[in-house]
Design a protein around this motif. Structure first.
Motif, mmCIF file in Angstrom:
data_model
loop_
_atom_site.group_PDB
_atom_site.id
_atom_site.type_symbol
_atom_site.label_atom_id
_atom_site.label_comp_id
_atom_site.label_asym_id
_atom_site.label_seq_id
_atom_site.Cartn_x
_atom_site.Cartn_y
_atom_site.Cartn_z
ATOM 1 N N LEU A 75 95.610 28.690 21.235
ATOM 2 C CA LEU A 75 96.900 28.360 20.625
ATOM 3 C C LEU A 75 97.059 28.965 19.246
ATOM 4 C CD1 LEU A 75 97.125 24.566 21.548
ATOM 5 C CD2 LEU A 75 98.376 26.455 22.600
ATOM 6 N N GLY A 76 95.984 29.402 18.651
ATOM 7 C CA GLY A 76 96.039 29.925 17.301
ATOM 8 C C GLY A 76 95.395 28.953 16.324
ATOM 9 N N PRO A 77 95.384 29.314 15.054
ATOM 10 C CA PRO A 77 94.666 28.511 14.062
ATOM 11 C C PRO A 77 95.462 27.320 13.514
ATOM 12 C CG PRO A 77 95.552 30.474 13.041
ATOM 13 C CD PRO A 77 95.873 30.572 14.510
ATOM 14 N N ILE A 78 96.604 27.018 14.078
ATOM 15 C CA ILE A 78 97.436 25.938 13.548
ATOM 16 C C ILE A 78 97.282 24.663 14.360
ATOM 17 C CG2 ILE A 78 99.164 27.526 12.614
ATOM 18 C CD1 ILE A 78 100.870 26.720 15.133
ATOM 19 N N VAL A 79 97.609 23.544 13.737
ATOM 20 C CA VAL A 79 97.651 22.278 14.468
ATOM 21 C C VAL A 79 98.892 22.323 15.355
ATOM 22 C CG1 VAL A 79 97.906 19.783 14.239
ATOM 23 C CG2 VAL A 79 96.496 21.049 12.606
ATOM 24 N N PRO A 80 98.749 22.070 16.664
ATOM 25 C CA PRO A 80 99.917 22.131 17.548
ATOM 26 C C PRO A 80 100.957 21.080 17.174
ATOM 27 C CG PRO A 80 97.969 21.343 18.727
ATOM 28 C CD PRO A 80 97.533 21.699 17.360
ATOM 29 N N THR A 81 102.228 21.450 17.305
ATOM 30 C CA THR A 81 103.301 20.517 16.966
ATOM 31 C C THR A 81 103.974 19.917 18.190
ATOM 32 O OG1 THR A 81 104.857 22.350 16.786
ATOM 33 C CG2 THR A 81 103.786 21.617 14.745
ATOM 34 N N ASP A 82 103.782 20.519 19.361
ATOM 35 C CA ASP A 82 104.336 19.927 20.575
ATOM 36 C C ASP A 82 103.664 18.570 20.785
ATOM 37 O OD1 ASP A 82 105.756 20.366 23.386
ATOM 38 O OD2 ASP A 82 103.748 19.535 23.740
ATOM 39 N N PRO A 83 104.437 17.488 20.957
ATOM 40 C CA PRO A 83 103.833 16.148 21.035
ATOM 41 C C PRO A 83 102.769 15.991 22.114
ATOM 42 C CG PRO A 83 106.190 15.958 20.737
ATOM 43 C CD PRO A 83 105.907 17.419 20.979
ATOM 44 N N LEU A 84 102.979 16.542 23.301
ATOM 45 C CA LEU A 84 101.978 16.377 24.359
ATOM 46 C C LEU A 84 100.705 17.146 24.015
ATOM 47 C CD1 LEU A 84 102.465 15.933 28.034
ATOM 48 C CD2 LEU A 84 100.725 17.541 27.300
ATOM 49 N N ILE A 85 100.844 18.376 23.568
ATOM 50 C CA ILE A 85 99.670 19.176 23.217
ATOM 51 C C ILE A 85 98.970 18.558 22.004
ATOM 52 C CG2 ILE A 85 98.867 21.447 22.443
ATOM 53 C CD1 ILE A 85 101.220 22.628 24.091
ATOM 54 N N TYR A 86 99.742 18.062 21.051
ATOM 55 C CA TYR A 86 99.148 17.433 19.876
ATOM 56 C C TYR A 86 98.287 16.234 20.266
ATOM 57 C CZ TYR A 86 98.297 14.961 15.605
ATOM 58 O OH TYR A 86 97.661 14.323 14.582
ATOM 59 N N ARG A 87 98.679 15.480 21.284
ATOM 60 C CA ARG A 87 97.890 14.309 21.698
ATOM 61 C C ARG A 87 96.498 14.721 22.153
ATOM 62 N NH1 ARG A 87 100.271 12.204 18.552
ATOM 63 N NH2 ARG A 87 102.197 11.095 18.858
ATOM 64 N N PHE A 88 96.388 15.878 22.817
ATOM 65 C CA PHE A 88 95.060 16.363 23.196
ATOM 66 C C PHE A 88 94.254 16.715 21.948
ATOM 67 C CE2 PHE A 88 97.236 16.946 27.225
ATOM 68 C CZ PHE A 88 96.295 16.447 28.084
ATOM 69 N N TYR A 89 94.906 17.335 20.990
ATOM 70 C CA TYR A 89 94.264 17.644 19.714
ATOM 71 C C TYR A 89 93.809 16.344 19.053
ATOM 72 C CZ TYR A 89 93.918 19.477 14.924
ATOM 73 O OH TYR A 89 93.484 19.830 13.676
#
Length: 146
Positions: A75-89
């Motif tokens: 995904l790249g070096p950033i914290v994901p902002t998509d809510p579903l993907i962010y939950r995995f993070y």
């Protein structure tokens, strides 16, 4: 997070044909999650797989070359902002070290392969609200001593 142009075209063609990733699983003989990873350029297809997909989606044969090209993954070096993907993070932020500790207790010092790996998504019906069940299975790889 930007979506590659080929991903947008593949998703549009899939929608236009009224197909799901599960439908494509039957056509390609690959798991629906792997096919979705191919769409999002996180996997590469064999020439035969690419041809089957292009035919199923009724796309130009020029897509085959891009589908067989090895992608740049992640995904790249950033914290994901998509809510579903962010939950995995978030899950890994909270449970990553506990999961690591339990794996080490059961297997020893090593890692779970993300190459020799499968992932399945299942729907569990529940009267309190349906649940998402994710099953990850990766080969254990011991660290070697030298």
């Amino acid at each position: 997070m930007s979506i590659p142009e080929i991903t947008q075209k593949l998703l549009a063609a899939k929608q236009n044909k009224g197909l799901s990733f599960a439908d494509l699983e039957k056509i390609l003989g690959r798991d629906e999650v792997w096919i979705a990873a191919l769409f999002y350029r996180q996997a590469s297809a064999s020439e035969e797989e690419a041809k089957l997909l292009v035919e199923a989606l009724e796309l130009d044969a020029s897509y085959i070359q891009e589908l067989i090209t090895y992608p740049v993954k992640g995904l790249g070096p950033i914290v994901p902002t998509d809510p579903l993907i962010y939950r995995f993070y978030e899950i890994i932020q909270v449970y990553g070290l506990p999961i690591k500790a339990v794996i080490h207790e059961k297997f020893g010092d090593g890692i779970m392969s993300a190459i020799d790996f499968t992932l399945d998504v299942e729907k569990e019906e529940d009267p309190k609200g349906d649940r998402v069940k994710i099953i990850m299975s990766g080969k254990f790889l011991s660290y070697k001593k030298w």
